[in-house]
Scaffold this active site. Structure first.
Site, PDB file in Angstrom:
ATOM      1  N   TYR A  90       0.826  -1.216   0.000  1.00 57.51           N
ATOM      2  CA  TYR A  90       0.000   0.000   0.000  1.00 57.51           C
ATOM      3  C   TYR A  90       0.856   1.261   0.000  1.00 57.51           C
ATOM      4  CZ  TYR A  90      -4.612  -1.988   0.046  1.00 57.51           C
ATOM      5  OH  TYR A  90      -5.759  -2.609  -0.356  1.00 57.51           O
ATOM      6  N   ARG A  93       2.058   1.891  -3.478  1.00 58.67           N
ATOM      7  CA  ARG A  93       0.976   2.488  -4.263  1.00 58.67           C
ATOM      8  C   ARG A  93       0.755   3.936  -3.838  1.00 58.67           C
ATOM      9  NH1 ARG A  93      -4.110  -1.001  -3.537  1.00 58.67           N
ATOM     10  NH2 ARG A  93      -4.974   0.585  -4.910  1.00 58.67           N
ATOM     11  N   ASN A 129     -11.886   5.173  -6.709  1.00 59.22           N
ATOM     12  CA  ASN A 129     -10.436   5.304  -6.634  1.00 59.22           C
ATOM     13  C   ASN A 129     -10.011   5.884  -5.296  1.00 59.22           C
ATOM     14  OD1 ASN A 129     -10.538   4.384  -9.229  1.00 59.22           O
ATOM     15  ND2 ASN A 129     -10.273   6.408 -10.163  1.00 59.22           N
ATOM     16  N   VAL A 130      -8.822   5.516  -4.888  1.00 57.01           N
ATOM     17  CA  VAL A 130      -8.302   5.929  -3.574  1.00 57.01           C
ATOM     18  C   VAL A 130      -7.094   6.857  -3.731  1.00 57.01           C
ATOM     19  CG1 VAL A 130      -9.143   3.803  -2.510  1.00 57.01           C
ATOM     20  CG2 VAL A 130      -6.830   3.856  -3.457  1.00 57.01           C
ATOM     21  N   HIS A 146     -14.494   4.182  -1.605  1.00 56.84           N
ATOM     22  CA  HIS A 146     -13.549   3.187  -1.095  1.00 56.84           C
ATOM     23  C   HIS A 146     -12.413   3.814  -0.300  1.00 56.84           C
ATOM     24  CE1 HIS A 146     -15.000   0.351  -4.535  1.00 56.84           C
ATOM     25  NE2 HIS A 146     -15.863   0.435  -3.546  1.00 56.84           N
ATOM     26  N   THR A 216     -14.535   2.082 -15.230  1.00 55.28           N
ATOM     27  CA  THR A 216     -14.753   1.024 -14.249  1.00 55.28           C
ATOM     28  C   THR A 216     -15.282  -0.223 -14.928  1.00 55.28           C
ATOM     29  OG1 THR A 216     -15.894   0.358 -12.217  1.00 55.28           O
ATOM     30  CG2 THR A 216     -17.069   1.892 -13.651  1.00 55.28           C
ATOM     31  N   SER A 217     -14.820  -1.359 -14.436  1.00 53.47           N
ATOM     32  CA  SER A 217     -15.282  -2.648 -14.977  1.00 53.47           C
ATOM     33  C   SER A 217     -16.696  -2.952 -14.489  1.00 53.47           C
ATOM     34  CB  SER A 217     -14.327  -3.763 -14.516  1.00 53.47           C
ATOM     35  OG  SER A 217     -14.278  -3.770 -13.088  1.00 53.47           O
ATOM     36  N   GLU A 243     -13.008  -0.644 -23.235  1.00 55.79           N
ATOM     37  CA  GLU A 243     -13.444  -2.042 -23.346  1.00 55.79           C
ATOM     38  C   GLU A 243     -14.872  -2.208 -22.829  1.00 55.79           C
ATOM     39  OE1 GLU A 243      -8.946  -3.541 -22.129  1.00 55.79           O
ATOM     40  OE2 GLU A 243     -10.694  -4.500 -21.202  1.00 55.79           O
TER      41      GLU A 243
HETATM   42  C1  BV8 Z   1     -19.212  -4.556   0.940  1.00 53.64           C
HETATM   43  C2  BV8 Z   1      -9.953  -0.060  -2.140  1.00 53.64           C
HETATM   44  C3  BV8 Z   1     -20.670  -5.402   2.632  1.00 53.64           C
HETATM   45  C4  BV8 Z   1      -8.784  -0.927  -1.796  1.00 53.64           C
HETATM   46  C5  BV8 Z   1     -11.512  -1.539  -3.359  1.00 53.64           C
HETATM   47  C6  BV8 Z   1     -23.019  -7.490  -3.710  1.00 53.64           C
HETATM   48  C7  BV8 Z   1     -23.344  -6.478  -2.831  1.00 53.64           C
HETATM   49  C8  BV8 Z   1     -22.417  -6.043  -1.890  1.00 53.64           C
HETATM   50  C9  BV8 Z   1     -21.132  -6.624  -1.829  1.00 53.64           C
HETATM   51  C10 BV8 Z   1     -20.827  -7.624  -2.709  1.00 53.64           C
HETATM   52  C11 BV8 Z   1     -21.763  -8.053  -3.635  1.00 53.64           C
HETATM   53  N1  BV8 Z   1     -21.173  -9.049  -4.345  1.00 53.64           N
HETATM   54  C12 BV8 Z   1     -19.916  -9.234  -3.894  1.00 53.64           C
HETATM   55  C13 BV8 Z   1     -19.679  -8.406  -2.895  1.00 53.64           C
HETATM   56  C14 BV8 Z   1     -18.442  -8.331  -2.156  1.00 53.64           C
HETATM   57  C15 BV8 Z   1     -17.426  -7.376  -2.775  1.00 53.64           C
HETATM   58  C16 BV8 Z   1     -17.391  -7.372  -4.276  1.00 53.64           C
HETATM   59  O1  BV8 Z   1     -17.972  -6.501  -4.917  1.00 53.64           O
HETATM   60  N2  BV8 Z   1     -16.687  -8.319  -4.852  1.00 53.64           N
HETATM   61  C17 BV8 Z   1     -16.533  -8.348  -6.294  1.00 53.64           C
HETATM   62  C18 BV8 Z   1     -15.150  -8.869  -6.631  1.00 53.64           C
HETATM   63  C19 BV8 Z   1     -17.634  -9.200  -6.880  1.00 53.64           C
HETATM   64  N3  BV8 Z   1     -17.695  -6.037  -2.298  1.00 53.64           N
HETATM   65  C20 BV8 Z   1     -17.191  -5.677  -1.102  1.00 53.64           C
HETATM   66  O2  BV8 Z   1     -16.586  -6.422  -0.372  1.00 53.64           O
HETATM   67  C21 BV8 Z   1     -17.454  -4.252  -0.678  1.00 53.64           C
HETATM   68  N4  BV8 Z   1     -17.938  -4.263   0.672  1.00 53.64           N
HETATM   69  O3  BV8 Z   1     -20.032  -4.696   0.094  1.00 53.64           O
HETATM   70  O4  BV8 Z   1     -19.469  -4.737   2.309  1.00 53.64           O
HETATM   71  C22 BV8 Z   1     -20.483  -6.860   2.297  1.00 53.64           C
HETATM   72  C23 BV8 Z   1     -19.326  -7.524   2.712  1.00 53.64           C
HETATM   73  C24 BV8 Z   1     -19.170  -8.888   2.393  1.00 53.64           C
HETATM   74  C25 BV8 Z   1     -20.141  -9.562   1.653  1.00 53.64           C
HETATM   75  C26 BV8 Z   1     -21.281  -8.875   1.216  1.00 53.64           C
HETATM   76  C27 BV8 Z   1     -21.462  -7.528   1.558  1.00 53.64           C
HETATM   77  C28 BV8 Z   1     -16.153  -3.452  -0.649  1.00 53.64           C
HETATM   78  C29 BV8 Z   1     -15.575  -3.308  -2.030  1.00 53.64           C
HETATM   79  C30 BV8 Z   1     -14.399  -2.295  -2.000  1.00 53.64           C
HETATM   80  C31 BV8 Z   1     -13.078  -3.004  -2.191  1.00 53.64           C
HETATM   81  N5  BV8 Z   1     -12.001  -2.016  -2.259  1.00 53.64           N
HETATM   82  N6  BV8 Z   1     -10.571  -0.552  -3.385  1.00 53.64           N
HETATM   83  C32 BV8 Z   1      -7.622  -0.758  -2.752  1.00 53.64           C
HETATM   84  O5  BV8 Z   1      -7.691   0.062  -3.674  1.00 53.64           O
HETATM   85  O6  BV8 Z   1      -6.626  -1.461  -2.534  1.00 53.64           O
HETATM   86  S1  BV8 Z   1     -12.097  -2.128  -4.796  1.00 53.64           S
HETATM   87  C33 BV8 Z   1     -10.948  -1.806  -5.994  1.00 53.64           C
HETATM   88  O7  BV8 Z   1     -11.137  -2.732  -7.010  1.00 53.64           O
HETATM   89  C34 BV8 Z   1     -11.130  -0.476  -6.633  1.00 53.64           C
HETATM   90  O8  BV8 Z   1     -11.483   0.535  -5.721  1.00 53.64           O
HETATM   91  C35 BV8 Z   1     -12.190  -0.735  -7.629  1.00 53.64           C
HETATM   92  O9  BV8 Z   1     -13.459  -0.539  -7.078  1.00 53.64           O
HETATM   93  C36 BV8 Z   1     -12.017  -2.202  -7.881  1.00 53.64           C
HETATM   94  C37 BV8 Z   1     -11.464  -2.331  -9.261  1.00 53.64           C
HETATM   95  O10 BV8 Z   1     -12.531  -1.947 -10.055  1.00 53.64           O
HETATM   96  P1  BV8 Z   1     -12.376  -0.778 -11.147  1.00 53.64           P
HETATM   97  O11 BV8 Z   1     -12.168   0.533 -10.508  1.00 53.64           O
HETATM   98  O12 BV8 Z   1     -13.511  -0.928 -12.056  1.00 53.64           O
HETATM   99  O13 BV8 Z   1     -11.053  -1.101 -11.860  1.00 53.64           O
HETATM  100  P2  BV8 Z   1     -10.772  -2.385 -12.667  1.00 53.64           P
HETATM  101  O14 BV8 Z   1      -9.342  -2.580 -12.552  1.00 53.64           O
HETATM  102  O15 BV8 Z   1     -11.709  -3.468 -12.280  1.00 53.64           O
HETATM  103  O16 BV8 Z   1     -11.181  -1.982 -14.150  1.00 53.64           O
HETATM  104  C38 BV8 Z   1     -10.528  -0.903 -14.763  1.00 53.64           C
HETATM  105  C39 BV8 Z   1     -11.429  -0.455 -15.893  1.00 53.64           C
HETATM  106  O17 BV8 Z   1     -10.826   0.689 -16.510  1.00 53.64           O
HETATM  107  C40 BV8 Z   1     -11.584  -1.505 -16.974  1.00 53.64           C
HETATM  108  O18 BV8 Z   1     -12.942  -1.596 -17.359  1.00 53.64           O
HETATM  109  C41 BV8 Z   1     -10.756  -0.929 -18.138  1.00 53.64           C
HETATM  110  O19 BV8 Z   1     -11.279  -1.272 -19.399  1.00 53.64           O
HETATM  111  C42 BV8 Z   1     -10.898   0.538 -17.896  1.00 53.64           C
HETATM  112  N7  BV8 Z   1      -9.838   1.379 -18.462  1.00 53.64           N
HETATM  113  C43 BV8 Z   1      -8.528   1.078 -18.645  1.00 53.64           C
HETATM  114  N8  BV8 Z   1      -7.893   2.155 -19.180  1.00 53.64           N
HETATM  115  C44 BV8 Z   1      -8.821   3.144 -19.304  1.00 53.64           C
HETATM  116  C45 BV8 Z   1     -10.055   2.656 -18.847  1.00 53.64           C
HETATM  117  N9  BV8 Z   1     -11.169   3.396 -18.831  1.00 53.64           N
HETATM  118  C46 BV8 Z   1     -11.086   4.654 -19.310  1.00 53.64           C
HETATM  119  N10 BV8 Z   1      -9.937   5.200 -19.775  1.00 53.64           N
HETATM  120  C47 BV8 Z   1      -8.795   4.475 -19.787  1.00 53.64           C
HETATM  121  N11 BV8 Z   1      -7.657   5.016 -20.265  1.00 53.64           N
END
Ligand code: BV8
Length: 271
Positions: A90, A93, A129-130, A146, A216-217, A243
């Protein structure tokens, strides 16, 4: 005019007429500031951070990125299991974010906010984003769903722990002046999002005539749920992403391009 230009022209019209605009951003808006997203592969990482800048920390972090899916490091369990390794990751980062600069996508969103609020409209920027780059680009009232990689706190007391521009150097770090271990002020997988942030995000989403989801994905919840919430509340929804994502089929218009390229075109000559 190709599909992207036509889409941009249509959305520009929507933005010019909107009383309320809300935006959800993800890691993709910071990719053009050379901050890797959670989906950046280890091979792609070399393009993001120069080796010499980190004097070797880079190699160990790259190995970490190759060995672990970032999402498995972004958990309380990972911190409990190996606080030294996870806090070093962390901090690496954190320093990367401090060294990064806002890109044209961040700057365009700040200009959009000024244009909408300047004509008496309501604007809300919700980010996953953080890295703090929206704020450094001039956006205000940013809703950090987040948390922030810059806001470390004691794991027991919650006391704020401020660190400098360079690597902390002690892992796990302690709250200055005490021996209490500190953690990054981000929301880990499995942790609840801050109530106030979720309420603010819901409020700006419900008031939006236009909802933009950028970089965001749309796979992490509850953040991704705001896209469907906006649509159900009657907003026109737009995705900006090079994408396809989990939300591509549910939005009204997809602008298939990079945020740094599309956003300035959407906002040029302030809408
Ligand atoms: C929670 C901080 C209660 C840390 C992060 C349903 C309801 C509620 C919860 C859940 C649910 N289903 C599952 C869950 C649990 C979980 C979850 O969502 N899991 C996923 C994997 C399915 N959610 C949680 O745990 C959340 N808490 O709900 O609490 C609870 C608890 C347990 C069980 C149930 C309920 C907390 C989630 C927060 C996690 N922390 N970040 C850190 O940064 O280290 S998440 C972290 O990953 C980021 O913050 C971000 O949110 C995520 C990555 O996602 P993106 O930002 O979309 O980035 P990604 O890399 O995925 O994609 C990048 C995108 O950019 C791509 O699409 C790409 O094409 C695009 N791109 C690339 N280049 C460009 C571009 N776009 C534009 N321009 C460009 N140039």
């Amino acid at each position: 005019m190709d599909g992207l230009d036509a889409g941009i022209a249509e959305v520009r019209g929507w933005l010019a007429a909107a009383r309320g605009v809300a935006v959800l951003t993800g890691a993709g808006v910071s990719a053009e500031s050379r901050i890797p997203t959670f989906r950046t592969s280890p091979e792609e990482l070399d393009g993001f951070v120069d080796d010499d800048e980190d004097g070797g920390a880079w190699d160990s972090m790259k190995a970490l990125w190759a060995r672990f899916d970032p999402a498995t490091l972004a958990t309380p369990e990972a911190y409990r299991r190996d606080p030294a390794m996870v806090s070093r990751w962390y901090d690496w980062r954190r320093v990367m974010c401090l060294r990064a600069e806002p890109n044209p996508g961040h700057l365009a969103l700040a200009a959009l906010q000024r244009a909408v609020e300047g004509r008496g409209g309501r604007f809300g920027l919700i980010t996953q984003n953080v890295d703090g780059l929206h704020q450094r680009a001039g956006s205000t009232g940013v809703i950090e769903l987040h948390g922030s990689i810059h806001a470390w706190r004691g794991i027991e007391s919650g006391r704020a722990a401020a660190f400098g521009e360079g690597p902390i150097g002690e892992y796990p770090p302690t709250v200055p002046g005490s021996d209490e271990i500190a953690r990054p002020g981000v929301v880990w997988f499995g942790e609840m999002l801050p109530d106030a942030a979720v309420r603010s995000a819901a409020a700006v989403t419900d008031e939006a005539d236009v909802f933009l989801t950028i970089g965001t994905s749309a796979e992490v919840y509850p953040a991704a749920g705001f896209i469907g919430r906006a649509r159900d509340a009657g907003a026109k929804t737009v995705e900006v992403n090079p994408e396809a994502t989990a939300a591509s089929r549910e939005v009204d218009v997809v602008l298939r391009g990079a945020g740094g390229e599309v956003m300035p075109k959407l906002v040029s000559r302030a809408v």
